[in-house]
Design an enzyme around this catalytic site. Structure first.
Site, short mmCIF file in Angstrom:
data_model
loop_
_atom_site.label_atom_id
_atom_site.label_comp_id
_atom_site.label_asym_id
_atom_site.label_seq_id
_atom_site.Cartn_x
_atom_site.Cartn_y
_atom_site.Cartn_z
N HIS A 1 -8.09 -7.62 -0.58
CA HIS A 1 -6.76 -7.05 -0.84
C HIS A 1 -6.20 -7.55 -2.17
CE1 HIS A 1 -2.71 -5.47 0.30
NE2 HIS A 1 -2.36 -6.39 -0.59
N ASP B 1 -7.44 -2.08 -1.33
CA ASP B 1 -8.46 -2.85 -0.63
C ASP B 1 -9.80 -2.47 -1.23
OD1 ASP B 1 -6.55 -3.97 1.03
OD2 ASP B 1 -6.89 -2.54 2.66
N GLU C 1 -7.24 -12.41 2.53
CA GLU C 1 -8.17 -11.27 2.57
C GLU C 1 -8.83 -11.12 1.21
OE1 GLU C 1 -5.53 -8.66 5.79
OE2 GLU C 1 -5.57 -8.07 3.68
N HIS D 1 0.84 -1.20 0.00
CA HIS D 1 0.00 0.00 0.00
C HIS D 1 0.88 1.26 0.00
CE1 HIS D 1 -4.14 -1.46 0.52
NE2 HIS D 1 -3.65 -2.42 1.29
#
Length: 254
Positions: A236, A155, A233, A148
């Site tokens: 993500h 996300d 996740e 990130h």
């Protein structure tokens, strides 16, 4: 009230124009950003945004350092790829919704400090009902470095194209509980809420047929534009296509 919603045809047309037109300056410098970065809102305003770390409804229970505004910022090739995925999804009646994009390094450090501090986990009942924060490093939910901060990770979730924008939640039931009790993020069930530290958040976890279909739709749309999902996740994704030389950044989100 947020005003009248545009028609589905108008939304699709906007996304298709955005996905094929390089709007705005070639450099982020004209927008007060480092060279190569852009604000997603200026690249594709049809993509929904709910940047969670700019407010208190996140796993830390407070606004995260470095987030001065609720804005998605990304390297231009990453934003362009998201816009192309958005155009494809809008044509099928769906839309992307981003929860985090570029993340300053100071924010990543604050997550590490939070996980290692003795302070009570005030938001555990929502975001981590079964996994103590002291275990989240070992289990892969928190890391000391993040893509990130490079501007290549996002996300993102999925909503119906015509549904109204939902405000950022202020409270919710456990993130892996029944759909009706979770944070209201979308009319679509994704199996868990965003940022849920729980086994059910793993992309391949056993979830309801509707949630499985929604996860698969999101993964397919982003994989077609060179995004790779993080297996723990469902929300993500890392961009794997060509970008400028990469480095971690710490400029604030504003």
């Amino acid at each position: 009230m947020r005003g009248r919603q545009p028609s589905a045809a108008a939304i699709v047309a906007l996304a298709l124009v955005s996905a094929t037109t390089m709007a705005g300056p070639a450099s982020g410098q004209a927008a007060g950003l480092p060279d190569g970065f852009v604000r997603l809102r200026e690249r594709d305003p049809s993509i929904r945004q709910d940047i969670r770390y700019a407010g208190p409804f996140n796993f830390t229970g407070r606004r995260v350092p470095g987030y001065l505004a609720a804005e998605c910022i990304l390297l231009r090739p990453v934003a362009d790829a998201l816009a192309r995925a958005q155009a494809r999804l809008l044509a099928d009646g769906y839309s992307l919704k981003v929860y985090d994009c570029y993340r300053p390094e100071r924010a990543v450090r604050s997550f590490v400090d939070w996980a290692q501090s003795p302070e009570p986990d005030r938001m555990a009942r929502v975001f981590s009902p079964e996994i103590p924060k002291s275990q989240q490093f070992a289990l892969g939910y928190i890391a000391k470095r993040s893509r990130h901060s490079v501007g290549t990770a996002v996300d993102v979730g999925l909503v119906r194209a015509g549904e109204p924008d939902l405000p950022t939640p202020t409270d919710a039931g456990r993130c892996d509980g029944p759909f009706a009790g979770r944070a209201r993020e979308s009319s679509l069930d994704m199996g868990t809420a965003f940022d849920c530290s729980a086994p059910a958040s793993a992309t391949a976890a056993t979830v309801s047929p509707a949630a499985r279909a929604n996860r698969d739709r999101l993964v397919r749309a982003l994989a077609a534009e060179a995004f790779r999902n993080y297996r723990l996740e469902w929300w993500h994704f890392d961009f794997t296509g060509p970008t400028p030389p990469q480095r971690a950044w710490d400029f604030p989100v504003r």
